[in-house]
Scaffold this motif. Structure first.
Motif, PDB file in Angstrom:
ATOM      1  N   GLY A  26       0.785  -1.231   0.000  1.00 27.86           N
ATOM      2  CA  GLY A  26       0.000   0.000   0.000  1.00 27.86           C
ATOM      3  C   GLY A  26       0.821   1.286   0.000  1.00 27.86           C
ATOM      4  O   GLY A  26       0.283   2.356  -0.264  1.00 27.86           O
ATOM      5  N   ALA A  27       2.117   1.199   0.278  1.00 31.71           N
ATOM      6  CA  ALA A  27       2.930   2.412   0.391  1.00 31.71           C
ATOM      7  C   ALA A  27       3.137   3.085  -0.962  1.00 31.71           C
ATOM      8  O   ALA A  27       3.104   4.310  -1.057  1.00 31.71           O
ATOM      9  N   ARG A  28       3.347   2.293  -2.018  1.00 34.57           N
ATOM     10  CA  ARG A  28       3.546   2.883  -3.347  1.00 34.57           C
ATOM     11  C   ARG A  28       2.293   3.625  -3.780  1.00 34.57           C
ATOM     12  O   ARG A  28       2.351   4.742  -4.293  1.00 34.57           O
ATOM     13  N   THR A  29       1.147   3.004  -3.570  1.00 32.62           N
ATOM     14  CA  THR A  29      -0.127   3.626  -3.929  1.00 32.62           C
ATOM     15  C   THR A  29      -0.314   4.935  -3.165  1.00 32.62           C
ATOM     16  O   THR A  29      -0.728   5.944  -3.741  1.00 32.62           O
ATOM     17  N   GLY A  30       0.001   4.926  -1.878  1.00 29.16           N
ATOM     18  CA  GLY A  30      -0.103   6.137  -1.076  1.00 29.16           C
ATOM     19  C   GLY A  30       0.859   7.218  -1.541  1.00 29.16           C
ATOM     20  O   GLY A  30       0.505   8.396  -1.588  1.00 29.16           O
ATOM     21  N   PHE A  31       2.075   6.810  -1.895  1.00 28.46           N
ATOM     22  CA  PHE A  31       3.071   7.753  -2.396  1.00 28.46           C
ATOM     23  C   PHE A  31       2.569   8.420  -3.678  1.00 28.46           C
ATOM     24  O   PHE A  31       2.611   9.639  -3.815  1.00 28.46           O
ATOM     25  N   VAL A  32       2.076   7.610  -4.614  1.00 30.01           N
ATOM     26  CA  VAL A  32       1.591   8.146  -5.893  1.00 30.01           C
ATOM     27  C   VAL A  32       0.395   9.062  -5.656  1.00 30.01           C
ATOM     28  O   VAL A  32       0.305  10.147  -6.241  1.00 30.01           O
ATOM     29  N   ALA A  33      -0.519   8.662  -4.790  1.00 29.99           N
ATOM     30  CA  ALA A  33      -1.713   9.478  -4.516  1.00 29.99           C
ATOM     31  C   ALA A  33      -1.329  10.827  -3.910  1.00 29.99           C
ATOM     32  O   ALA A  33      -1.850  11.874  -4.327  1.00 29.99           O
ATOM     33  N   LEU A  68      12.232   2.625   1.992  1.00 25.12           N
ATOM     34  CA  LEU A  68      10.880   2.827   1.459  1.00 25.12           C
ATOM     35  C   LEU A  68       9.852   2.679   2.567  1.00 25.12           C
ATOM     36  O   LEU A  68       8.865   3.422   2.614  1.00 25.12           O
ATOM     37  N   GLU A  69      10.087   1.735   3.459  1.00 28.49           N
ATOM     38  CA  GLU A  69       9.177   1.561   4.590  1.00 28.49           C
ATOM     39  C   GLU A  69       9.224   2.790   5.491  1.00 28.49           C
ATOM     40  O   GLU A  69       8.196   3.302   5.920  1.00 28.49           O
ATOM     41  N   GLN A  70      10.417   3.282   5.761  1.00 24.83           N
ATOM     42  CA  GLN A  70      10.570   4.486   6.585  1.00 24.83           C
ATOM     43  C   GLN A  70       9.915   5.672   5.888  1.00 24.83           C
ATOM     44  O   GLN A  70       9.261   6.495   6.527  1.00 24.83           O
ATOM     45  N   MET A  71      10.079   5.770   4.571  1.00 27.57           N
ATOM     46  CA  MET A  71       9.494   6.863   3.809  1.00 27.57           C
ATOM     47  C   MET A  71       7.980   6.895   3.960  1.00 27.57           C
ATOM     48  O   MET A  71       7.374   7.968   4.034  1.00 27.57           O
ATOM     49  N   GLU A  78      17.433  14.353   4.664  1.00 26.69           N
ATOM     50  CA  GLU A  78      18.300  13.671   3.705  1.00 26.69           C
ATOM     51  C   GLU A  78      17.488  12.846   2.705  1.00 26.69           C
ATOM     52  O   GLU A  78      17.742  12.878   1.506  1.00 26.69           O
ATOM     53  N   MET A  79      16.496  12.131   3.201  1.00 29.49           N
ATOM     54  CA  MET A  79      15.649  11.326   2.310  1.00 29.49           C
ATOM     55  C   MET A  79      14.877  12.221   1.350  1.00 29.49           C
ATOM     56  O   MET A  79      14.717  11.890   0.180  1.00 29.49           O
ATOM     57  N   GLU A  80      14.377  13.341   1.858  1.00 26.98           N
ATOM     58  CA  GLU A  80      13.648  14.272   0.993  1.00 26.98           C
ATOM     59  C   GLU A  80      14.535  14.748  -0.152  1.00 26.98           C
ATOM     60  O   GLU A  80      14.108  14.785  -1.298  1.00 26.98           O
ATOM     61  N   GLN A  81      15.775  15.109   0.175  1.00 30.59           N
ATOM     62  CA  GLN A  81      16.709  15.584  -0.854  1.00 30.59           C
ATOM     63  C   GLN A  81      17.021  14.486  -1.867  1.00 30.59           C
ATOM     64  O   GLN A  81      17.064  14.744  -3.070  1.00 30.59           O
ATOM     65  N   ARG A  82      17.234  13.273  -1.380  1.00 34.22           N
ATOM     66  CA  ARG A  82      17.496  12.147  -2.301  1.00 34.22           C
ATOM     67  C   ARG A  82      16.300  11.898  -3.208  1.00 34.22           C
ATOM     68  O   ARG A  82      16.463  11.625  -4.400  1.00 34.22           O
ATOM     69  N   LEU A  83      15.104  11.987  -2.648  1.00 30.20           N
ATOM     70  CA  LEU A  83      13.902  11.772  -3.443  1.00 30.20           C
ATOM     71  C   LEU A  83      13.751  12.848  -4.505  1.00 30.20           C
ATOM     72  O   LEU A  83      13.422  12.555  -5.653  1.00 30.20           O
ATOM     73  N   ILE A  84      14.016  14.084  -4.143  1.00 34.76           N
ATOM     74  CA  ILE A  84      13.940  15.183  -5.112  1.00 34.76           C
ATOM     75  C   ILE A  84      14.919  14.945  -6.251  1.00 34.76           C
ATOM     76  O   ILE A  84      14.563  15.059  -7.427  1.00 34.76           O
ATOM     77  N   GLU A  85      16.146  14.586  -5.912  1.00 35.59           N
ATOM     78  CA  GLU A  85      17.155  14.316  -6.937  1.00 35.59           C
ATOM     79  C   GLU A  85      16.757  13.118  -7.809  1.00 35.59           C
ATOM     80  O   GLU A  85      16.928  13.143  -9.020  1.00 35.59           O
TER      81      GLU A  85
END
Length: 96
Positions: A26-33, A68-71, A78-85
């Motif tokens: 369910g995390a990928r779906t939540g991320f996309v939404a 991904l679980e932590q996200m 740091e994770m936010e910056q990595r995700l943006i990149e």
């Protein structure tokens, strides 16, 4: 190539990591939404969806399963910056 030195340093790690990590249920779906909700204010729904799906795919290539679980519970700076990149390669999808 401007990033040649980074590629040389990262090459050994590429073989040590899995090709892509699986999102928790369910995390990928939540991320996309959530991504679409934030993107649709400035972009058409179909373009926002294409971008967000791409960003989720790229994130599964960049982050470990534990990350991904932590996200899905919340990200640190740091994770936010990595995700943006990581998601930058998907930006053309917003333009059509």
């Amino acid at each position: 190539m401007r990033y040649r030195h980074l590629l040389i340093l990262a090459t050994p790690f590429a073989f040590a990591l899995p090709a892509s990590a699986d999102w928790p249920t369910g995390a990928r779906t939540g991320f996309v939404a959530e991504c679409m909700e934030n993107s649709q204010a400035s972009h058409q729904a179909e373009r926002a969806k294409a971008f967000c799906e791409c960003a989720a795919d790229e994130a599964s290539n960049e982050f470990s399963e534990a990350e991904l679980e932590q996200m899905s519970r919340g990200m640190n700076r740091e994770m936010e910056q990595r995700l943006i990149e990581t998601a930058r390669s998907c930006a053309p999808k917003l333009e059509g």
